[in-house]
Every structure is written in C-alpha cells, then in structure tokens.
Design a protein around this motif. Structure first.
Motif, PDB file in Angstrom:
ATOM      1  N   ASP A  45      14.378  28.033  26.342  1.00  0.00           N
ATOM      2  CA  ASP A  45      15.415  28.483  25.650  1.00  0.00           C
ATOM      3  C   ASP A  45      16.633  29.557  26.024  1.00  0.00           C
ATOM      4  O   ASP A  45      17.290  30.179  25.946  1.00  0.00           O
ATOM      5  CB  ASP A  45      14.336  28.913  24.364  1.00  0.00           C
ATOM      6  N   ALA A  46      14.739  30.282  27.306  1.00  0.00           N
ATOM      7  CA  ALA A  46      15.704  31.116  27.960  1.00  0.00           C
ATOM      8  C   ALA A  46      17.002  31.149  28.428  1.00  0.00           C
ATOM      9  O   ALA A  46      17.984  31.856  29.188  1.00  0.00           O
ATOM     10  CB  ALA A  46      15.100  31.804  29.221  1.00  0.00           C
ATOM     11  N   ALA A  47      17.354  29.904  29.329  1.00  0.00           N
ATOM     12  CA  ALA A  47      17.858  29.115  30.068  1.00  0.00           C
ATOM     13  C   ALA A  47      19.008  28.350  28.427  1.00  0.00           C
ATOM     14  O   ALA A  47      20.871  27.841  29.212  1.00  0.00           O
ATOM     15  CB  ALA A  47      18.286  27.427  30.639  1.00  0.00           C
ATOM     16  N   GLY A  48      19.003  28.682  27.564  1.00  0.00           N
ATOM     17  CA  GLY A  48      19.919  27.717  26.462  1.00  0.00           C
ATOM     18  C   GLY A  48      20.205  26.336  26.251  1.00  0.00           C
ATOM     19  O   GLY A  48      21.158  26.015  25.951  1.00  0.00           O
ATOM     20  N   ILE A  49      19.337  25.431  26.561  1.00  0.00           N
ATOM     21  CA  ILE A  49      18.995  24.576  26.822  1.00  0.00           C
ATOM     22  C   ILE A  49      18.481  23.513  25.729  1.00  0.00           C
ATOM     23  O   ILE A  49      17.118  24.039  25.041  1.00  0.00           O
ATOM     24  CB  ILE A  49      18.933  24.132  28.304  1.00  0.00           C
ATOM     25  N   ARG A  50      18.660  23.002  25.037  1.00  0.00           N
ATOM     26  CA  ARG A  50      18.333  21.907  24.578  1.00  0.00           C
ATOM     27  C   ARG A  50      17.652  20.927  25.068  1.00  0.00           C
ATOM     28  O   ARG A  50      19.274  19.768  25.869  1.00  0.00           O
ATOM     29  CB  ARG A  50      19.507  21.318  23.082  1.00  0.00           C
ATOM     30  N   ALA A  51      17.041  19.705  24.731  1.00  0.00           N
ATOM     31  CA  ALA A  51      16.510  18.547  26.092  1.00  0.00           C
ATOM     32  C   ALA A  51      16.154  17.763  25.012  1.00  0.00           C
ATOM     33  O   ALA A  51      16.363  18.110  23.828  1.00  0.00           O
ATOM     34  CB  ALA A  51      15.328  19.009  26.534  1.00  0.00           C
ATOM     35  N   THR A  52      16.368  16.341  25.275  1.00  0.00           N
ATOM     36  CA  THR A  52      15.805  14.890  24.951  1.00  0.00           C
ATOM     37  C   THR A  52      13.575  15.316  25.326  1.00  0.00           C
ATOM     38  O   THR A  52      13.735  15.310  26.475  1.00  0.00           O
ATOM     39  CB  THR A  52      15.839  14.097  25.438  1.00  0.00           C
ATOM     40  N   PHE A  53      12.968  14.948  24.335  1.00  0.00           N
ATOM     41  CA  PHE A  53      11.510  15.423  24.616  1.00  0.00           C
ATOM     42  C   PHE A  53      11.204  13.846  24.314  1.00  0.00           C
ATOM     43  O   PHE A  53      11.168  13.328  22.706  1.00  0.00           O
ATOM     44  CB  PHE A  53      10.582  15.728  23.850  1.00  0.00           C
ATOM     45  N   PHE A  54      10.071  13.484  25.162  1.00  0.00           N
ATOM     46  CA  PHE A  54       9.872  11.687  24.598  1.00  0.00           C
ATOM     47  C   PHE A  54       8.391  11.398  24.520  1.00  0.00           C
ATOM     48  O   PHE A  54       7.785  12.225  25.663  1.00  0.00           O
ATOM     49  CB  PHE A  54      10.214   9.914  25.837  1.00  0.00           C
ATOM     50  N   VAL A  55       8.659  11.691  23.905  1.00  0.00           N
ATOM     51  CA  VAL A  55       7.370  11.760  23.111  1.00  0.00           C
ATOM     52  C   VAL A  55       5.788  10.982  22.665  1.00  0.00           C
ATOM     53  O   VAL A  55       6.396  10.237  22.549  1.00  0.00           O
ATOM     54  CB  VAL A  55       6.970  12.431  21.675  1.00  0.00           C
ATOM     55  N   LEU A  56       4.829  10.742  23.387  1.00  0.00           N
ATOM     56  CA  LEU A  56       3.951   9.525  23.158  1.00  0.00           C
ATOM     57  C   LEU A  56       3.399  10.203  21.434  1.00  0.00           C
ATOM     58  O   LEU A  56       3.305  10.987  21.569  1.00  0.00           O
ATOM     59  CB  LEU A  56       2.489  10.091  24.316  1.00  0.00           C
ATOM     60  N   GLY A  57       3.330   8.699  21.080  1.00  0.00           N
ATOM     61  CA  GLY A  57       2.808   8.825  19.986  1.00  0.00           C
ATOM     62  C   GLY A  57       1.117   9.457  19.480  1.00  0.00           C
ATOM     63  O   GLY A  57       0.831   9.867  18.501  1.00  0.00           O
ATOM     64  N   TRP A  58       0.645   8.989  20.771  1.00  0.00           N
ATOM     65  CA  TRP A  58      -0.869   9.944  20.409  1.00  0.00           C
ATOM     66  C   TRP A  58      -0.434  11.098  20.942  1.00  0.00           C
ATOM     67  O   TRP A  58      -1.836  11.938  19.956  1.00  0.00           O
ATOM     68  CB  TRP A  58      -1.378   8.770  21.799  1.00  0.00           C
ATOM     69  N   VAL A  59      -0.160  11.868  21.207  1.00  0.00           N
ATOM     70  CA  VAL A  59       0.405  13.103  21.691  1.00  0.00           C
ATOM     71  C   VAL A  59       0.702  13.841  19.988  1.00  0.00           C
ATOM     72  O   VAL A  59       0.164  15.003  19.137  1.00  0.00           O
ATOM     73  CB  VAL A  59       1.376  13.593  22.671  1.00  0.00           C
ATOM     74  N   ALA A  60       1.647  12.823  19.427  1.00  0.00           N
ATOM     75  CA  ALA A  60       2.104  13.183  17.630  1.00  0.00           C
ATOM     76  C   ALA A  60       1.504  13.353  16.566  1.00  0.00           C
ATOM     77  O   ALA A  60       0.965  13.972  15.860  1.00  0.00           O
ATOM     78  CB  ALA A  60       3.087  12.344  17.754  1.00  0.00           C
ATOM     79  N   GLU A  61       0.026  11.986  17.137  1.00  0.00           N
ATOM     80  CA  GLU A  61      -1.196  11.771  16.445  1.00  0.00           C
ATOM     81  C   GLU A  61      -2.576  13.376  16.276  1.00  0.00           C
ATOM     82  O   GLU A  61      -2.829  13.983  15.500  1.00  0.00           O
ATOM     83  CB  GLU A  61      -1.626  10.411  16.254  1.00  0.00           C
ATOM     84  N   HIS A  62      -2.165  13.874  17.602  1.00  0.00           N
ATOM     85  CA  HIS A  62      -3.592  15.081  18.046  1.00  0.00           C
ATOM     86  C   HIS A  62      -2.691  16.243  17.985  1.00  0.00           C
ATOM     87  O   HIS A  62      -3.358  17.200  18.279  1.00  0.00           O
ATOM     88  CB  HIS A  62      -3.830  14.211  19.303  1.00  0.00           C
ATOM     89  N   HIS A  63      -1.717  16.295  18.350  1.00  0.00           N
ATOM     90  CA  HIS A  63      -1.032  18.054  18.136  1.00  0.00           C
ATOM     91  C   HIS A  63       0.094  17.900  17.970  1.00  0.00           C
ATOM     92  O   HIS A  63       1.282  17.884  17.530  1.00  0.00           O
ATOM     93  CB  HIS A  63      -0.536  18.182  19.785  1.00  0.00           C
ATOM     94  N   PRO A  64       0.817  17.775  16.442  1.00  0.00           N
ATOM     95  CA  PRO A  64       1.639  17.580  15.686  1.00  0.00           C
ATOM     96  C   PRO A  64       1.999  18.742  15.223  1.00  0.00           C
ATOM     97  O   PRO A  64       3.581  18.514  15.550  1.00  0.00           O
ATOM     98  CB  PRO A  64       1.096  16.932  13.961  1.00  0.00           C
ATOM     99  N   GLN A  65       1.304  19.794  15.117  1.00  0.00           N
ATOM    100  CA  GLN A  65       1.974  21.176  15.092  1.00  0.00           C
ATOM    101  C   GLN A  65       2.804  20.914  16.687  1.00  0.00           C
ATOM    102  O   GLN A  65       4.089  21.891  16.464  1.00  0.00           O
ATOM    103  CB  GLN A  65       1.359  22.071  15.317  1.00  0.00           C
ATOM    104  N   LEU A  66       2.601  21.039  17.237  1.00  0.00           N
ATOM    105  CA  LEU A  66       3.409  21.140  18.963  1.00  0.00           C
ATOM    106  C   LEU A  66       4.429  19.851  18.371  1.00  0.00           C
ATOM    107  O   LEU A  66       5.706  20.401  19.313  1.00  0.00           O
ATOM    108  CB  LEU A  66       2.802  20.312  20.144  1.00  0.00           C
TER     109      LEU A  66
END
Ligand SMILES: [Zn+2]
Length: 275
Positions: A45-66
C-alpha cells in the motif's frame, strides 16, 4: 514497463515433504500468517502497488477474513492449490481434485474469478508438464509455476512470459525473474536469491529484463517477513530456502518496491503464441 509482484499466501509450516509439517499437524501449529501478511499489505500500500496473491485454499478456509482483506485492498487472487501438493508428487486426478477444492475454498470467501495458478515449490517442470493441461481444462488462463533454474525447474525454460499449448488449450506461462551470476542462473526475483541480493542488484536485473522488452516477476511469501520465525529442522536445501538472510529483508524489499513500477498479473500484455 509494469513489472509483476506475486505473493504465495501460505503459513510458515506449508512446506512439502517434511513429515513434522504434514497436513494433519497444520491446525495445531501456531499460525503466523496474519501479522506477516498485514505487514506486507501495508508495504504494498505504501508503494502504491497492487499484486497477485496465490492463496492456498487451506488458508482461505482457516483465515477467511485475511483473504477478504487482501481482496478488498485491491489485490488479485489466484490459486496456490489447496493442500500444498507438489504437482510431480501426485497423480493428474489428485492434482485436478486439489485444484478444484482450492477454487471452491476461494469462492466460499467471496472471490468471484480464479484464473491464475502457482504450484507449490515451482513443481511444474519436465516431470509434470501435464499439469498445464489440467489447469486449462479447469479454466485457468495463467500459470506461474515454471522456474528457469536448476533443482526445481530448468535453465532451459523461457525467462519471459510466453504462451504454451496444451491438449486442452493455451495457457500463458509467467516465469519468475532470474539472472546469470557467478556462472549460474540465480533466482534473483524470489527466495534466497532475492533475499541475498542488494536492492541495487535486483533493480539492475529488473532493468535488464525491461530493456529486453519483458516484465520482471517477483515472488514472496508472508513468512519471509517474520522477524522471529518458528524454527524447525528442515533438510539442508529447504533450510536454506526458508531461513537464509531473512534479516533486513523487510527493508530491502521496500527499497525495491519504491524504485520500479509494479502491478498484478493482469497488467501483463498477453504474449503472442510462439510459432
Ligand atoms: Zn507454497
């Protein structure tokens, strides 16, 4: 020229082939992903950059808010598989099933479209090229899993984005940044190569890549920004990949992000198929 920043969104214990860190232990291991990802989000955010996040499905299950926080910050979401399986360790049907589970987990937290993929540990290589066909079969348009280095990939792989033909259609392959140093090909855009290089050295490699008409692709993990990462016994090569020169990496990455133009995978001009 817009370069690309990618993030593999996984916890410190998502390491392949280490029995103490196998899947059945994950829920009991102390998670560090929230704080480290939030630091990275602030840095982007400080650098004004949008990135691509390759999210592990397990992480989406366990940290949905993140995952929601990452998406709401304007970053793109791709898949890093569900259970962090190396493509060449599994059968094609297991690979496809894991891919589908990961996409379902991402959709369950509100991600509407998942069209890009990175395999755990750069595991699409000559042993597992069939995985590219599995990806196009499932509707994926981009893959970023083929590293042009020895050990995990091959120095013979192209170093710039290119289109690959599979039995089920075309897919754009987006390799990470490498450079020739000390008589070998060095992963200057990710892992130990990125962490050991000075920002000036990395920026020079990015400029060289841009001068040849191609974007440079960086790849980082939240656990690389942990100032006090949990230590586990890993085989030597993995130990090096995970713990080498984490010290000061936060500052070095921030210097790099400030000095070049970066965006997500979608900012890539679609390369023409090689005849
Ligand atoms: Zn991974």
């Amino acid at each position: 020229m817009t370069n690309i920043v990618t993030v593999d969104l996984e916890d410190w214990f998502h390491v392949c082939g280490v029995s103490a860190l196998s899947r059945e232990h994950w829920s009991r291991l102390p998670s560090r992903i929230d704080d480290t990802t939030r630091w990275l989000l602030d840095a982007l955010d400080a650098a004004g950059i949008r990135a691509t996040f390759f999210v592990l499905g397990w992480v989406a299950e366990h940290h949905p808010q993140l995952v929601t926080t990452v998406r709401d910050a304007g970053h793109e979401i791709g898949s890093h598989g569900h259970h962090h399986l190396r493509a060449y360790d599994v059968r094609p049907d297991e690979f496809a099933a894991d891919l589908r589970t990961s996409v379902s987990a991402l959709k369950a937290v509100g991600v509407t479209r998942v069209t890009s993929f990175r395999a755990p540990e750069w595991s699409i290589n000559e042993r597992s090229l069939w995985a590219l066909g599995a990806l196009t079969q499932e509707g994926f348009e981009m893959d970023a899993s083929m590293a042009p280095v020895r050990l995990v990939g091959s120095p013979a792989f192209p170093r710039h984005p290119h289109v690959r033909q599979t039995p089920s259609g075309m897919i754009t392959e987006v390799p990470p940044l490498v450079a020739d140093r000390f008589g070998q090909v060095m992963p200057v855009g990710w892992g130990w190569g990125l962490r050991m290089s000075s920002p000036r050295r990395v920026l020079r490699s990015i400029e060289d890549m841009n001068r040849s008409g191609h974007p440079a692709v960086l790849a980082v993990h939240p656990w690389e920004f942990d100032i006090d990462p949990p230590r586990v016994r890993l085989p030597a090569a993995l130990h090096f990949a995970h713990y080498f020169r984490l010290d000061g990496f936060r500052n070095r990455l921030q210097s790099i992000l400030k000095e070049a133009m970066f965006g997500p995978l979608s900012s890539l001009a679609v390369p023409q198929p090689v005849a």
